[in-house]
Structures are given as structure tokens and as C-alpha cells.
Design a protein around this motif. Structure first.
Motif, mmCIF file in Angstrom:
data_model
loop_
_atom_site.group_PDB
_atom_site.id
_atom_site.type_symbol
_atom_site.label_atom_id
_atom_site.label_comp_id
_atom_site.label_asym_id
_atom_site.label_seq_id
_atom_site.Cartn_x
_atom_site.Cartn_y
_atom_site.Cartn_z
ATOM 1 N N VAL A 163 1.453 -24.145 19.352
ATOM 2 C CA VAL A 163 0.474 -25.183 19.663
ATOM 3 C C VAL A 163 1.021 -25.985 20.837
ATOM 4 O O VAL A 163 2.182 -26.427 20.801
ATOM 5 C CB VAL A 163 0.210 -26.105 18.460
ATOM 6 C CG1 VAL A 163 -0.697 -27.274 18.863
ATOM 7 C CG2 VAL A 163 -0.415 -25.328 17.306
ATOM 8 N N ARG A 217 -4.100 -23.583 20.418
ATOM 9 C CA ARG A 217 -3.250 -22.784 19.533
ATOM 10 C C ARG A 217 -3.239 -21.352 20.047
ATOM 11 O O ARG A 217 -4.289 -20.742 20.235
ATOM 12 C CB ARG A 217 -3.737 -22.819 18.090
ATOM 13 C CG ARG A 217 -2.928 -21.876 17.164
ATOM 14 C CD ARG A 217 -3.322 -21.968 15.713
ATOM 15 N NE ARG A 217 -2.790 -23.194 15.111
ATOM 16 C CZ ARG A 217 -3.522 -24.233 14.759
ATOM 17 N NH1 ARG A 217 -4.852 -24.207 14.959
ATOM 18 N NH2 ARG A 217 -2.979 -25.308 14.222
ATOM 19 N N LYS A 241 4.160 -28.387 21.116
ATOM 20 C CA LYS A 241 4.061 -29.271 19.956
ATOM 21 C C LYS A 241 4.500 -28.603 18.652
ATOM 22 O O LYS A 241 5.096 -29.244 17.787
ATOM 23 C CB LYS A 241 2.620 -29.772 19.800
ATOM 24 C CG LYS A 241 2.038 -30.403 21.060
ATOM 25 C CD LYS A 241 2.795 -31.653 21.467
ATOM 26 C CE LYS A 241 2.547 -32.809 20.517
ATOM 27 N NZ LYS A 241 3.181 -34.061 21.008
ATOM 28 N N SER A 283 -7.119 -33.936 29.010
ATOM 29 C CA SER A 283 -6.131 -33.534 28.017
ATOM 30 C C SER A 283 -6.768 -32.626 26.980
ATOM 31 O O SER A 283 -7.866 -32.931 26.470
ATOM 32 C CB SER A 283 -5.530 -34.774 27.337
ATOM 33 O OG SER A 283 -4.600 -34.401 26.340
ATOM 34 N N GLU A 284 -6.098 -31.516 26.673
ATOM 35 C CA GLU A 284 -6.591 -30.557 25.691
ATOM 36 C C GLU A 284 -5.418 -30.024 24.871
ATOM 37 O O GLU A 284 -4.268 -30.076 25.314
ATOM 38 C CB GLU A 284 -7.299 -29.389 26.378
ATOM 39 C CG GLU A 284 -8.519 -29.786 27.187
ATOM 40 C CD GLU A 284 -9.029 -28.643 28.060
ATOM 41 O OE1 GLU A 284 -10.255 -28.448 28.102
ATOM 42 O OE2 GLU A 284 -8.189 -27.966 28.678
ATOM 43 N N SER A 285 -5.732 -29.494 23.697
ATOM 44 C CA SER A 285 -4.718 -28.862 22.855
ATOM 45 C C SER A 285 -5.181 -27.463 22.495
ATOM 46 O O SER A 285 -6.369 -27.243 22.221
ATOM 47 C CB SER A 285 -4.483 -29.673 21.570
ATOM 48 O OG SER A 285 -3.943 -30.947 21.859
ATOM 49 N N LYS A 291 -8.473 -29.046 20.279
ATOM 50 C CA LYS A 291 -8.783 -30.471 20.509
ATOM 51 C C LYS A 291 -9.087 -30.719 21.975
ATOM 52 O O LYS A 291 -8.452 -30.105 22.846
ATOM 53 C CB LYS A 291 -7.611 -31.352 20.070
ATOM 54 C CG LYS A 291 -7.894 -32.842 20.121
ATOM 55 C CD LYS A 291 -6.771 -33.646 19.490
ATOM 56 C CE LYS A 291 -5.486 -33.546 20.286
ATOM 57 N NZ LYS A 291 -4.422 -34.420 19.772
ATOM 58 N N LYS A 350 -8.976 -23.364 21.741
ATOM 59 C CA LYS A 350 -8.883 -24.811 21.918
ATOM 60 C C LYS A 350 -9.088 -25.489 20.566
ATOM 61 O O LYS A 350 -10.043 -25.196 19.846
ATOM 62 C CB LYS A 350 -9.953 -25.298 22.910
ATOM 63 C CG LYS A 350 -9.926 -26.788 23.167
ATOM 64 C CD LYS A 350 -11.021 -27.185 24.146
ATOM 65 C CE LYS A 350 -11.078 -28.679 24.321
ATOM 66 N NZ LYS A 350 -12.162 -29.102 25.244
ATOM 67 N N ASP A 365 -0.024 -28.892 24.183
ATOM 68 C CA ASP A 365 -0.954 -29.805 24.847
ATOM 69 C C ASP A 365 -0.950 -29.521 26.337
ATOM 70 O O ASP A 365 0.090 -29.164 26.911
ATOM 71 C CB ASP A 365 -0.548 -31.265 24.625
ATOM 72 C CG ASP A 365 -0.745 -31.718 23.189
ATOM 73 O OD1 ASP A 365 -1.443 -31.019 22.438
ATOM 74 O OD2 ASP A 365 -0.166 -32.764 22.818
ATOM 75 N N SER A 366 -2.106 -29.680 26.956
ATOM 76 C CA SER A 366 -2.239 -29.527 28.405
ATOM 77 C C SER A 366 -2.790 -30.826 28.986
ATOM 78 O O SER A 366 -3.879 -31.272 28.591
ATOM 79 C CB SER A 366 -3.176 -28.357 28.731
ATOM 80 O OG SER A 366 -3.535 -28.367 30.096
#
Length: 323
Positions: free
Chosen positions: A90, A56, A111, A52-54, A323, A321, A92-93
Motif C-alpha cells: 500500500v 494497493r 505505507k 493525493s491518492e492511495s 483512497k 485505488k 500513497d502518491s
């Protein structure tokens, strides 16, 4: 004497800070040494189920037109001012699975979203999901909804999966529906999630490695601009246990470009990327194109100064990235 001591103390403090930050800086490592000790390091994405990654993402498509000279109102048919589409998202993946080809099936969840649009200096849309929480706005209805994509280790979106859920969440909301649908169109999703990594048969890590790709942009009456983009591995940095590939991008116009004969065009197209080659994940990628045309139109008065039209088109893509 006291003043002298203060100077020494200040200098010592500055030196200490310098040494502290220098010690915290990332350290460049020799690529040849890395490849000998770990030949499996590649310039590729390596995804695992459950990852899991976030991120922008910021994009900008902008056009500016200005006219200088004594006959501004008659200088051809160009409208002055600035027109822009600016998007900040933004998302999430979540990697749901990885198939036999190494392609990752990812669930993308939106998000946060900002969307700004103007036409000839007049704002036509200014949306911010952190402030504009209207349930009857299709842009706000995108928040929290998902779609799936299949991404290759080379960073390309091979397949756009299920979008029925996110379309179903907005299709009955008329406000800003066309704009919201454009954000989840096939072309938008592919451009948002694709990154330019080398082919699978040419992704080895080696000093000063380069690879290339081509891209074209349509600028309406100002023709089209095609570029050959060249990516170069500048260095590899070590930060704790992770290795980061630092990559630059430069571009030159190709023969496929077409520009009106009356215009001089001056393009600038650069970029940079950081890829964590230890974990096979993208850290950031940024590319910026500024295409400028200059058109000189003779004055009806031969003794007067000419009219000069300046047109500037900007294309920005910036993902990081978080997060």
C-alpha cells in the motif's frame, strides 16, 4: 392462504432489492455523444499539484513443476514443487508539481508491505509490516519512507527521482537488505508505477478504440515468451458525475518467442483496466499471465506409459485505488 401470502411477500421483497440495486448500478453512456459534448476527454492521466491518492498493489511471480509417470525421479532434471514471490504494498502518491510536458512529479510513500517467498514448497520469507515491526529488518524500515518519480500522461515512468533518502534508511540494516533494495530498484519502481495508456497523439476517446504494446518474459530453461498485448475500450460508464472507461486486454504470442522443441506451450494472458476520464486518474488495472508447458518423455519401458512434465509460470499485476 397464509403460505401463499408469504410467497408473495418474499417475491415482492426480492423484486424490491433487485430494483434497488439495479437503480444503483453504473450506467453505460454513448461514447459518440460524450465526445461531441466534451472533446477534451482523453485516455490519459491528468495530475494536478497537491493531488493525493492511495493504492494497493499485488504482484505474483510463481512457478510450479509436477512430474507424472513411472520414472518421476529420472524424468529429466526438473525439480518439482512450487516457487513464488508474492508482494502486497500500500502506498500513497502525492503530486508535488506538473511540468510543461504534463508529466507529474510524484512522491511515493510506502505505507504497508507484505512479502512472501518460497522455493520448492519451502517458505524462505514471510514478512507482514502490520505484524513484523522489527526496526532491525530492512523491509520494515521501508515503511514511511519515500522516493520520487516522474510520470507521463500516458502512464509511463519517465524518470526515477530521488531515492537517496529511502536507501539511506535501510542501507545499514543487514536483515533482508537485498530484498528491500530489490523493491526500490529502477526496474521494480518502473514496473510498479507504469500503466499501459495510448500514445499522446492517439489518445482520443472513441468507440471500440484499440492500442497495443509488446512485452517479453524470460523463463530460463523454458525459453522466453513474447506477447503483443491489445487494449480495447469496451464502454464508458457514468457514476454520479464521473465517467469511467472500461478497458479490456488480450494478448497473443509473437514470433519472438522461443520454446524448447520438445515442449508444447499453452499461454493465457488477459487483463482489464478502469480509468476515471473525468479526473484523469487510474481506478484499477489487472493483468494475469499463465504460461503452461507440457513435456512428454518416453518411458524406458516401451510398453509403459510416458512421463509427463507440467510446468506453469504465473505473472500477476493488480493495482487498485483505495483512497
Amino acid at each position: 392462504m397464509k403460505q401463499s401470502k408469504l410467497y408473495y411477500l418474499a417475491a415482492a421483497g426480492i423484486l424490491s432489492l433487485f430494483l434497488f440495486f439495479s437503480g444503483c448500478a453504473k450506467k453505460a453512456v454513448k461514447i459518440e455523444t460524450l465526445t461531441k459534448s466534451n472533446p477534451n476527454l482523453k485516455l490519459a492521466l491528468t495530475k494536478v499539484p497537491g493531488q493525493s491518492e492511495s493504492f494497493r498493489l499485488k504482484t505474483l511471480v510463481q512457478r510450479k513443476v509436477s512430474i507424472e509417470g513411472p520414472e518421476r525421479e529420472n524424468a529429466m532434471s526438473f525439480d518439482g514443487g512450487q516457487s513464488s514471490n508474492k508482494i502486497e504494498m500500500v502506498f500513497d502518491s502525492l503530486v508535488q508539481s506538473v511540468n510543461d510536458q504534463g508529466n507529474a512529479i510524484e512522491q511515493i510513500t510506502i505505507k504497508e508491505l507484505k512479502y512472501f517467498s518460497e522455493v520448492r514448497d519451502e517458505v524462505t520469507l514471510d514478512f507482514d509490516s502490520s505484524k513484523d515491526k522489527n526496526p532491525n529488518d530492512a523491509l520494515f524500515a521501508l515503511i514511511g519512507n519515500s522516493y520520487t518519480i516522474e510520470v507521463t500522461p500516458q502512464g509511463q515512468v519517465a524518470v526515477i527521482g530521488d531515492t537517496s533518502s529511502i536507501i539511506g534508511a535501510i542501507e545499514d540494516i543487514p536483515s533482508n537488505l537485498r530484498t528491500a533494495l530489490s523493491l526500490i530498484s529502477e526496474s521494480s519502481i518502473k514496473s510498479r508505477h507504469s500503466i499501459p495508456l495510448p500514445d499522446a497523439n492517439d489518445n482520443e476517446l472513441k468507440a471500440e478504440k484499440t492500442w497495443s504494446s509488446e512485452v517479453s518474459y524470460d523463463f530460463d530453461r523454458m525459453g522466453s515468451s513474447s506477447f503483443e498485448k491489445t487494449y480495447k475500450l469496451e464502454k464508458v460508464e457514468k457514476n454520479d458525475d464521473n465517467l469511467t472507461a472500461i478497458i479490456s486486454m488480450s494478448a497473443i504470442p509473437s514470433a519472438a518467442s522461443s520454446t524448447p522443441t520438445m515442449a508444447d506451450v499453452m499461454p493465457t494472458y488477459t487483463g482489464s483496466m478502469e480509468l476515471d476520464i473525468t479526473t484523469g486518474t487510474l481506478i484499477k488495472n489487472q493483468e494475469n499471465l499463465v504460461n503452461e508447458w507440457v513435456i512428454v518423455v518416453p518411458n524406458s519401458n516401451p510398453e509403459g506409459p510416458p512421463n509427463v512434465i507440467h510446468l506453469t509460470a504465473t505473472r500477476l499485476y493488480d493495482i487498485e485505488k483505495i483512497k
